[in-house]
Scaffold this active site. Sequence first.
Site, PDB file in Angstrom:
ATOM      1  N   HIS A  72       4.797  -7.409   0.297  1.00 27.22           N
ATOM      2  CA  HIS A  72       4.412  -8.698  -0.284  1.00 27.22           C
ATOM      3  C   HIS A  72       5.118  -8.904  -1.621  1.00 27.22           C
ATOM      4  O   HIS A  72       5.720  -7.985  -2.168  1.00 27.22           O
ATOM      5  CB  HIS A  72       2.896  -8.758  -0.443  1.00 27.22           C
ATOM      6  CG  HIS A  72       2.161  -8.710   0.868  1.00 27.22           C
ATOM      7  ND1 HIS A  72       1.497  -9.791   1.396  1.00 27.22           N
ATOM      8  CD2 HIS A  72       2.003  -7.703   1.767  1.00 27.22           C
ATOM      9  CE1 HIS A  72       0.945  -9.461   2.555  1.00 27.22           C
ATOM     10  NE2 HIS A  72       1.250  -8.193   2.811  1.00 27.22           N
TER      11      HIS A  72
ATOM     12  N   ASP B 186       0.877  -1.177   0.000  1.00 26.37           N
ATOM     13  CA  ASP B 186       0.000   0.000   0.000  1.00 26.37           C
ATOM     14  C   ASP B 186       0.914   1.227   0.000  1.00 26.37           C
ATOM     15  O   ASP B 186       1.919   1.253   0.727  1.00 26.37           O
ATOM     16  CB  ASP B 186      -0.839   0.056   1.273  1.00 26.37           C
ATOM     17  CG  ASP B 186      -2.025  -0.891   1.258  1.00 26.37           C
ATOM     18  OD1 ASP B 186      -2.078  -1.775   0.381  1.00 26.37           O
ATOM     19  OD2 ASP B 186      -2.887  -0.763   2.144  1.00 26.37           O
TER      20      ASP B 186
ATOM     21  N   SER C 225       8.577   3.689   4.988  1.00 23.97           N
ATOM     22  CA  SER C 225       9.690   3.866   4.076  1.00 23.97           C
ATOM     23  C   SER C 225       9.265   3.676   2.631  1.00 23.97           C
ATOM     24  O   SER C 225       8.138   3.998   2.260  1.00 23.97           O
ATOM     25  CB  SER C 225      10.842   2.937   4.426  1.00 23.97           C
ATOM     26  OG  SER C 225      12.013   3.396   3.793  1.00 23.97           O
TER      27      SER C 225
END
Length: 287
Positions: free
Chosen positions: A145, A88, A249
């Site tokens: 992911h 995201d 980050s």
Amino acid sequence: MSERFSVILQYLMPRRAINMLAGILANSRHAGLSQYLIGWFLARYDVNMLEAADPDVGKHGSYNEFFTRALRSEARPLSTSEFVSPVDGAISQFGEIADDQIFQAKGHHYSTVALVGGDAKLAAQFRHGSFATLYLSPRDYHRVHMPCDGRLLQMIYVPGDLFSVNPVTARGVPGLFARNERVVCVFETAQKTPFVLTLVGASIVGSMATVWHGAVNPPRTRSIRVWHYDNAAISLQKGEEMGRFLLGSTVVLLFPKNTLQFNPEWSATRPVRMGETMGVRYAVKNA
């Protein structure tokens, strides 16, 4: 505050000391402190806890446990496309690698060799390839992911600075993503195509971790560290968790030439969600 002054201030700040203090506070198991920090964060960033696997913030023993919370399995549907967004966040930049140069922001580029810690042989595989830089703001989900199926070949810890990685800093600090501390993860697909997923550290990022190693930093060493996994048979599927940031980050992805065609809906600054279509395999007829 002007952008220029904001960047200058970062050069003057004791970034490592601030990072160390942030890590101590974020890992504290003191119930009063952790719940205060979590409450402040929820109010400041309007986090949607309904997406969390466990929305009860009182069950998190530390701020970091809350920050790296898991989501409900149905919260991020996985696209059927071969390549998906691993996080995201928001698209910082993406596109073609110009020879070995990655576009950071107007007037700023950095090399693939610098990004991967000086390994010219590794970097050469991505000449004229594709890259995507995805920025995770504090309010975003902070697990990372897999963008596609992959077998782990190598992991490289590259020591570096700890500047913020927000858009203002990206416009003001040359070579930012090849300058900050980072963890470079090298994979190959079933077709033996290499790709790189790099976790880039930042100010107040207490740690970066992978599912196969655990916390990579600390310790924060002065020299590059390399782990080889050629014979370890570590394979991860598209959408499977591969790591996480303990505080926010950026992720930088590298793919070889003629591997990936980006989603035509993608554009710089556009928000993305983990599991959405990043692109499809490059069509042979376009080669």
